[in-house]
Enzyme design. Sequence first.
Site, PDB file in Angstrom:
ATOM      1  N   ARG A  41     -11.740   9.077  81.720  1.00 47.27           N
ATOM      2  CA  ARG A  41     -12.128   7.756  81.201  1.00 47.27           C
ATOM      3  C   ARG A  41     -11.058   7.118  80.317  1.00 47.27           C
ATOM      4  NH1 ARG A  41     -17.211  10.524  80.746  1.00 47.27           N
ATOM      5  NH2 ARG A  41     -18.704   9.739  82.301  1.00 47.27           N
ATOM      6  N   GLU A  87      11.238 -13.307  88.433  1.00 47.68           N
ATOM      7  CA  GLU A  87      10.021 -13.355  87.620  1.00 47.68           C
ATOM      8  C   GLU A  87      10.284 -14.069  86.296  1.00 47.68           C
ATOM      9  OE1 GLU A  87       6.902 -12.720  87.918  1.00 47.68           O
ATOM     10  OE2 GLU A  87       6.694 -11.495  89.715  1.00 47.68           O
ATOM     11  N   ARG A  93      -3.790 -17.121  81.301  1.00 43.92           N
ATOM     12  CA  ARG A  93      -2.922 -16.103  81.896  1.00 43.92           C
ATOM     13  C   ARG A  93      -2.670 -16.349  83.380  1.00 43.92           C
ATOM     14  NH1 ARG A  93      -3.153  -9.532  80.887  1.00 43.92           N
ATOM     15  NH2 ARG A  93      -1.407  -9.011  82.242  1.00 43.92           N
ATOM     16  N   LYS A 105      -2.115  -4.894  82.912  1.00 44.54           N
ATOM     17  CA  LYS A 105      -2.627  -4.849  84.283  1.00 44.54           C
ATOM     18  C   LYS A 105      -2.155  -3.565  84.963  1.00 44.54           C
ATOM     19  CE  LYS A 105      -3.138  -9.674  85.752  1.00 44.54           C
ATOM     20  NZ  LYS A 105      -2.651 -10.656  86.747  1.00 44.54           N
ATOM     21  N   GLU A 115      -7.216 -12.514  81.877  1.00 37.12           N
ATOM     22  CA  GLU A 115      -6.894 -13.488  82.925  1.00 37.12           C
ATOM     23  C   GLU A 115      -8.095 -14.370  83.302  1.00 37.12           C
ATOM     24  OE1 GLU A 115      -3.873 -13.336  86.686  1.00 37.12           O
ATOM     25  OE2 GLU A 115      -5.628 -12.030  86.810  1.00 37.12           O
ATOM     26  N   HIS A 165       2.169 -12.820  97.633  1.00 33.74           N
ATOM     27  CA  HIS A 165       1.359 -11.684  98.074  1.00 33.74           C
ATOM     28  C   HIS A 165       1.092 -11.750  99.574  1.00 33.74           C
ATOM     29  CE1 HIS A 165      -0.354 -10.959  93.761  1.00 33.74           C
ATOM     30  NE2 HIS A 165       0.877 -10.518  93.914  1.00 33.74           N
ATOM     31  N   LYS A 203       5.493 -13.958  77.788  1.00 36.14           N
ATOM     32  CA  LYS A 203       4.340 -13.197  78.272  1.00 36.14           C
ATOM     33  C   LYS A 203       3.465 -12.731  77.122  1.00 36.14           C
ATOM     34  CE  LYS A 203       2.675 -10.092  81.720  1.00 36.14           C
ATOM     35  NZ  LYS A 203       2.952  -9.270  82.915  1.00 36.14           N
TER      36      LYS A 203
END
Length: 339
Positions: free
Chosen positions: A113, A177, A229, A135, A225, A240, A215
């Site tokens: 966990r 990026e 964000r 993330k 998000e 993607h 960021k």
Amino acid sequence: MEINVKTLNGSYGITLERGALLKVGELLNLDRRVLIVTDDGVPKEYALAVAKQCKTPVIITLPQGEATKNTESWLTLHKTMVENNFTRSDCVVAVGGGVVGDLSGFAAATYMRGIDFYNIPTTVLSQVDSSIGGKTAVDFMGYKNLVGAFYPPKAVVIDPYVIRTLPQRQIVNGLCEALKMAATCDKELFEIFKNTSEFDLDVIEQIIHCSLLIKKAVVEQDERESGLRKVLNFGHTLAHAIESVNGMDKYYHGECVAIGMLPMCSQKVREELETVLLKLGLQVSLQEDAEKLIDACRHDKKMSGDKITVVTVPEIGKFQMKDITFSEFSDMIRSVALK
């Protein structure tokens, strides 16, 4: 240089310092069992340098590439921790790029966990973007980051010296990026890209620092998000799709983001971006079948009914978020695909 990032449950520090890899034992709590996760594209001496500073290190080296970021690799990390008697008081350290960081972070988030996770990014891409923000994820059934969790690291250590071993294509991959953040949020950073002819270590370190501050500001306001964000997704929906259609290994992620930004800009911004991308040696149009890309975009998590949320840039340093029809978005994709 230290940057502190606030989270919903506390904070963590980012150390940006040349030579920091050789002093991680002073910066991180490694006096315990440490799973060091790296890949075979990262120089072995980086993981070994970290291991020498740990009480009980366990190194696991995975194949490099996006194809490694899957549930099988995630299970492999869990099995390794079980076999080496890892407890909730032990930790995971990622030494590598975004794939290693995302995978390691998700393994740390889900083992017992949640155990401590440290990130030591070794590519420009991971240093400017994926190493912070919390993330973590793996790809699933051909779709990027479909299974994951928000799980901030306990600390991030960025050593600009490590990028000296990177091939030029990898450096440019990461700079894309940073360029994304400049286009949406920082006109001065964009001017660095626009006016720089040689991206040496000094310039890249400056770009890394500026990108981290952008960021940090974004994720502190919207860690999960739910709003602001999403600006960091600029160029990513099409990116993607490009990765999905090509099996995720034909192009680097930043290269896909570079193309993905172009149809989401005003004509003036698009021209400015194209000038920078061409200077970096990147293409500004696609050979892929536009309809295949459009179909892949239908699975994007930003879809809602026949609408999709997109980030657009009307002028450098400013952005807009808006819902458009999927038909409108499809036309945007066709504007950069040659077929």
